[in-house]
Motif scaffolding. Structure first.
Motif, PDB file in Angstrom:
ATOM      1  N   SER A  36       0.809  -1.214   0.000  1.00 38.60           N
ATOM      2  CA  SER A  36       0.000   0.000   0.000  1.00 38.60           C
ATOM      3  C   SER A  36       0.841   1.264   0.000  1.00 38.60           C
ATOM      4  O   SER A  36       0.317   2.357  -0.185  1.00 38.60           O
ATOM      5  CB  SER A  36      -0.932   0.017   1.222  1.00 38.60           C
ATOM      6  OG  SER A  36      -1.941  -0.954   1.081  1.00 38.60           O
ATOM      7  N   PHE A  37       2.143   1.140   0.220  1.00 34.86           N
ATOM      8  CA  PHE A  37       3.017   2.306   0.167  1.00 34.86           C
ATOM      9  C   PHE A  37       3.149   2.786  -1.284  1.00 34.86           C
ATOM     10  O   PHE A  37       3.248   1.969  -2.191  1.00 34.86           O
ATOM     11  CB  PHE A  37       4.401   1.958   0.711  1.00 34.86           C
ATOM     12  CG  PHE A  37       5.379   3.091   0.612  1.00 34.86           C
ATOM     13  CD1 PHE A  37       5.390   4.084   1.571  1.00 34.86           C
ATOM     14  CD2 PHE A  37       6.256   3.176  -0.456  1.00 34.86           C
ATOM     15  CE1 PHE A  37       6.279   5.140   1.463  1.00 34.86           C
ATOM     16  CE2 PHE A  37       7.147   4.223  -0.563  1.00 34.86           C
ATOM     17  CZ  PHE A  37       7.161   5.207   0.404  1.00 34.86           C
ATOM     18  N   PRO A  38       3.184   4.091  -1.536  1.00 30.94           N
ATOM     19  CA  PRO A  38       2.997   5.169  -0.571  1.00 30.94           C
ATOM     20  C   PRO A  38       1.521   5.398  -0.248  1.00 30.94           C
ATOM     21  O   PRO A  38       0.642   5.062  -1.045  1.00 30.94           O
ATOM     22  CB  PRO A  38       3.599   6.379  -1.284  1.00 30.94           C
ATOM     23  CG  PRO A  38       3.408   6.095  -2.732  1.00 30.94           C
ATOM     24  CD  PRO A  38       3.527   4.616  -2.883  1.00 30.94           C
ATOM     25  N   ASP A  39       1.272   5.993   0.916  1.00 31.60           N
ATOM     26  CA  ASP A  39      -0.102   6.131   1.382  1.00 31.60           C
ATOM     27  C   ASP A  39      -0.800   7.376   0.860  1.00 31.60           C
ATOM     28  O   ASP A  39      -1.917   7.682   1.276  1.00 31.60           O
ATOM     29  CB  ASP A  39      -0.165   6.112   2.910  1.00 31.60           C
ATOM     30  CG  ASP A  39       0.817   7.071   3.556  1.00 31.60           C
ATOM     31  OD1 ASP A  39       1.309   7.964   2.846  1.00 31.60           O
ATOM     32  OD2 ASP A  39       1.087   6.928   4.760  1.00 31.60           O
ATOM     33  N   ASP A  40      -0.164   8.096  -0.077  1.00 33.17           N
ATOM     34  CA  ASP A  40      -0.809   9.291  -0.627  1.00 33.17           C
ATOM     35  C   ASP A  40      -1.623   8.983  -1.879  1.00 33.17           C
ATOM     36  O   ASP A  40      -2.087   9.885  -2.562  1.00 33.17           O
ATOM     37  CB  ASP A  40       0.212  10.387  -0.926  1.00 33.17           C
ATOM     38  CG  ASP A  40       1.353   9.912  -1.818  1.00 33.17           C
ATOM     39  OD1 ASP A  40       1.267   8.782  -2.342  1.00 33.17           O
ATOM     40  OD2 ASP A  40       2.327  10.666  -1.974  1.00 33.17           O
ATOM     41  N   ARG A  41      -1.827   7.696  -2.181  1.00 34.66           N
ATOM     42  CA  ARG A  41      -2.676   7.342  -3.310  1.00 34.66           C
ATOM     43  C   ARG A  41      -4.142   7.622  -2.965  1.00 34.66           C
ATOM     44  O   ARG A  41      -4.552   7.499  -1.813  1.00 34.66           O
ATOM     45  CB  ARG A  41      -2.500   5.867  -3.669  1.00 34.66           C
ATOM     46  CG  ARG A  41      -1.085   5.524  -4.163  1.00 34.66           C
ATOM     47  CD  ARG A  41      -0.773   6.244  -5.453  1.00 34.66           C
ATOM     48  NE  ARG A  41       0.531   5.873  -5.996  1.00 34.66           N
ATOM     49  CZ  ARG A  41       1.599   6.657  -5.971  1.00 34.66           C
ATOM     50  NH1 ARG A  41       1.522   7.849  -5.425  1.00 34.66           N
ATOM     51  NH2 ARG A  41       2.727   6.264  -6.509  1.00 34.66           N
ATOM     52  N   THR A 325     -18.353   8.963   3.425  1.00 33.57           N
ATOM     53  CA  THR A 325     -19.463   8.155   2.947  1.00 33.57           C
ATOM     54  C   THR A 325     -20.781   8.876   3.216  1.00 33.57           C
ATOM     55  O   THR A 325     -20.861   9.768   4.056  1.00 33.57           O
ATOM     56  CB  THR A 325     -19.509   6.787   3.652  1.00 33.57           C
ATOM     57  OG1 THR A 325     -19.980   6.968   5.001  1.00 33.57           O
ATOM     58  CG2 THR A 325     -18.137   6.138   3.683  1.00 33.57           C
ATOM     59  N   ASN A 326     -21.815   8.462   2.526  1.00 35.22           N
ATOM     60  CA  ASN A 326     -23.142   9.016   2.778  1.00 35.22           C
ATOM     61  C   ASN A 326     -23.685   8.586   4.134  1.00 35.22           C
ATOM     62  O   ASN A 326     -24.663   9.153   4.628  1.00 35.22           O
ATOM     63  CB  ASN A 326     -24.114   8.585   1.675  1.00 35.22           C
ATOM     64  CG  ASN A 326     -23.759   9.191   0.332  1.00 35.22           C
ATOM     65  OD1 ASN A 326     -23.220  10.294   0.261  1.00 35.22           O
ATOM     66  ND2 ASN A 326     -24.050   8.484  -0.747  1.00 35.22           N
ATOM     67  N   ALA A 327     -23.049   7.587   4.730  1.00 36.54           N
ATOM     68  CA  ALA A 327     -23.462   7.111   6.042  1.00 36.54           C
ATOM     69  C   ALA A 327     -22.760   7.862   7.167  1.00 36.54           C
ATOM     70  O   ALA A 327     -22.888   7.490   8.337  1.00 36.54           O
ATOM     71  CB  ALA A 327     -23.178   5.612   6.159  1.00 36.54           C
ATOM     72  N   GLY A 328     -22.010   8.912   6.823  1.00 28.15           N
ATOM     73  CA  GLY A 328     -21.351   9.724   7.842  1.00 28.15           C
ATOM     74  C   GLY A 328     -20.092   9.101   8.390  1.00 28.15           C
ATOM     75  O   GLY A 328     -19.766   9.272   9.572  1.00 28.15           O
ATOM     76  N   GLU A 329     -19.353   8.382   7.557  1.00 30.23           N
ATOM     77  CA  GLU A 329     -18.096   7.781   7.976  1.00 30.23           C
ATOM     78  C   GLU A 329     -16.940   8.372   7.166  1.00 30.23           C
ATOM     79  O   GLU A 329     -17.140   8.924   6.090  1.00 30.23           O
ATOM     80  CB  GLU A 329     -18.146   6.264   7.803  1.00 30.23           C
ATOM     81  CG  GLU A 329     -19.190   5.595   8.690  1.00 30.23           C
ATOM     82  CD  GLU A 329     -19.287   4.103   8.458  1.00 30.23           C
ATOM     83  OE1 GLU A 329     -19.461   3.367   9.440  1.00 30.23           O
ATOM     84  OE2 GLU A 329     -19.206   3.680   7.292  1.00 30.23           O
ATOM     85  N   LEU A 330     -15.737   8.224   7.700  1.00 26.11           N
ATOM     86  CA  LEU A 330     -14.530   8.730   7.050  1.00 26.11           C
ATOM     87  C   LEU A 330     -13.683   7.549   6.597  1.00 26.11           C
ATOM     88  O   LEU A 330     -13.382   6.650   7.385  1.00 26.11           O
ATOM     89  CB  LEU A 330     -13.727   9.596   8.020  1.00 26.11           C
ATOM     90  CG  LEU A 330     -12.404  10.164   7.495  1.00 26.11           C
ATOM     91  CD1 LEU A 330     -12.659  11.193   6.401  1.00 26.11           C
ATOM     92  CD2 LEU A 330     -11.600  10.789   8.633  1.00 26.11           C
ATOM     93  N   VAL A 331     -13.312   7.546   5.327  1.00 31.40           N
ATOM     94  CA  VAL A 331     -12.445   6.516   4.759  1.00 31.40           C
ATOM     95  C   VAL A 331     -11.092   7.151   4.457  1.00 31.40           C
ATOM     96  O   VAL A 331     -11.029   8.216   3.835  1.00 31.40           O
ATOM     97  CB  VAL A 331     -13.048   5.924   3.466  1.00 31.40           C
ATOM     98  CG1 VAL A 331     -12.119   4.885   2.859  1.00 31.40           C
ATOM     99  CG2 VAL A 331     -14.411   5.309   3.758  1.00 31.40           C
ATOM    100  N   VAL A 332     -10.019   6.515   4.910  1.00 30.28           N
ATOM    101  CA  VAL A 332      -8.689   7.083   4.698  1.00 30.28           C
ATOM    102  C   VAL A 332      -7.778   6.058   4.045  1.00 30.28           C
ATOM    103  O   VAL A 332      -7.892   4.850   4.281  1.00 30.28           O
ATOM    104  CB  VAL A 332      -8.056   7.571   6.027  1.00 30.28           C
ATOM    105  CG1 VAL A 332      -8.964   8.582   6.710  1.00 30.28           C
ATOM    106  CG2 VAL A 332      -7.758   6.411   6.967  1.00 30.28           C
ATOM    107  N   SER A 333      -6.869   6.549   3.193  1.00 32.24           N
ATOM    108  CA  SER A 333      -5.819   5.706   2.617  1.00 32.24           C
ATOM    109  C   SER A 333      -4.706   5.576   3.650  1.00 32.24           C
ATOM    110  O   SER A 333      -4.004   6.545   3.925  1.00 32.24           O
ATOM    111  CB  SER A 333      -5.254   6.341   1.339  1.00 32.24           C
ATOM    112  OG  SER A 333      -6.214   6.395   0.323  1.00 32.24           O
TER     113      SER A 333
END
Length: 400
Positions: A36-41, A325-333
């Motif tokens: 998954s590196f680098p994490d700025d994708r 998300t529309n469910a009020g969650e945060l997704v991070v790389s």
């Protein structure tokens, strides 16, 4: 059971004096993706908030560029649904990578590439336009999608427009050079017929996009450099990372009247090191704003009152790109794949009765003993001290 008794004693030994009505972040689950590196994708989320998307590899990585779809529904371990190689389609320079979801399509840069995500276990590349390149170092807001029309911040910091009705035959609708001496650096949609464009020292301009190939200006707030931004359409608020001479601010702008936008508040960010001066930002549930900060932190802000931005405690994680998300969650790389955070004003209220008491402790102890995912408070798939510690912290924080 001795260790469970110790937990219960520790819970009731705490003093619930710090009450907060602001929802607090809780790690709900994560997906581990090799290399998954680098994490700025970039990362993105499907419109129904059930699938996350993450790019890995490319420049600075021994792995080729790959696109992953992830089931973000489960608590704890989130499975990767599919991985496809996109190295032949995209260039691996992280400064030129961006993605947006619209309907059942994923729009990638650069160049402009369209992928069918209607079946996230069988993603298919539909088409590409060789002229779909953004400006150098465009930041996370280099592309916006409105219906099947795509807007890209161009190499000369103008706006490129593409008709993607037929993804196998993407049509360039030309390049628009907006009035004024300053260039474009970010673009966001506003409903079905307007765009918000961040300008280099010309602030924010709002444009009518109802006429194809034309972007007449509707309103503006000038005098600063608007880097990355996100739009809270429900409340008519734009949040932008702005640079004013040598200082950096998080700024809220009321655009409920697009003809007369008004700057509401600004939070000084001089004490923070923003990524490239323009951290990725995401509005979560119209109440929380997340901003990527270098050195393993995501800064959080309470924006329930956009005229009074309040800084919260950050999320400390190695992550560099955000989506909500529309469910009020945060997704991070993250460095390991993706992480999903939910925001709960009373996460320790396991009984759901609006108060914290013995019954919540009892519910936690029972779930912890049974290794029920509801007790995996740090969402690492294990049941240990860290889950207990997180539950204690949330219990002590209290309910609003």
């Amino acid at each position: 059971m001795k260790h469970l008794t110790t937990i219960a004693t520790a819970v009731f030994a705490t003093t619930a004096t710090a009450f907060s009505s602001t929802p607090q972040p809780v790690l709900r689950g994560e997906a581990t993706i090799a290399s998954s590196f680098p994490d700025d994708r970039p990362c993105a989320v499907s419109e129904d908030s059930t699938v996350g998307f993450r790019i890995t590899g490319g420049e600075d990585s021994p792995e080729p560029l790959k696109l992953h779809s992830i089931d973000i529904g489960p608590i704890g371990v989130m499975p990767v649904l599919q991985t496809i190689d996109i190295d032949a389609q995209l260039y691996g320079n992280a400064l030129d990578l961006a993605m947006r979801v619209s309907g059942d399509r994923l729009y990638l840069l650069s160049p402009l590439t369209i992928i069918d995500i209607s079946d996230p276990t069988n993603m298919t590349i539909l088409g590409q336009h060789p002229d779909g390149f953004p400006t150098f170092n465009p930041g996370p807001s280099a592309i916006a999608v409105q219906g099947t029309t795509v807007y890209i911040v161009g190499p000369n910091r103008d706006i490129k427009v593409f008709d993607c009705t037929d993804p196998t035959n993407i049509v360039s609708m030309g390049t628009i050079q907006l009035p004024g001496s300053r260039s474009s650096i970010s673009v966001e949609t506003l409903g079905n017929d307007q765009l918000v464009i961040g300008r280099d020292w010309d602030g924010i301009t709002i444009h009518d996009s109802s006429a194809p190939g034309m972007l007449p200006t509707v309103g503006s707030v000038s005098g600063f450099q608007a880097n990355s931004m996100d739009v809270d359409e429900q409340n008519g608020i734009v949040y932008t990372i702005r640079r004013d001479t040598s200082r950096q601010y998080l700024t809220s702008v009321d655009i409920s009247n697009p003809n007369a936008p008004v700057m509401l508040d600004q939070e000084n960010l001089d004490d923070l090191q923003l990524f490239g001066g323009a951290g990725a930002i995401a509005v979560v549930n119209e109440q929380i704003l997340a901003v990527y900060i270098e050195y393993g932190r995501i800064e959080l802000f309470d924006v329930s009152d956009p005229a009074n931005i309040i800084r919260m405690a950050p999320i400390l994680t190695s992550a560099a790109n955000l989506a909500s998300t529309n469910a009020g969650e945060l997704v991070v790389s993250s460095r390991d794949g993706i992480e999903v955070y939910e925001f709960n004003a009373c996460a320790a209220d396991l009984t759901g009765d609006g108060s914290l008491d013995f019954f919540d402790v009892s519910a936690f102890l029972a779930a912890f003993s049974a290794q029920d995912p509801i007790a995996d408070f740090n969402a690492d798939g294990q049941y240990n001290f860290f889950d207990v510690s997180e539950f204690l912290n949330l219990f002590n924080t209290g309910c609003p």
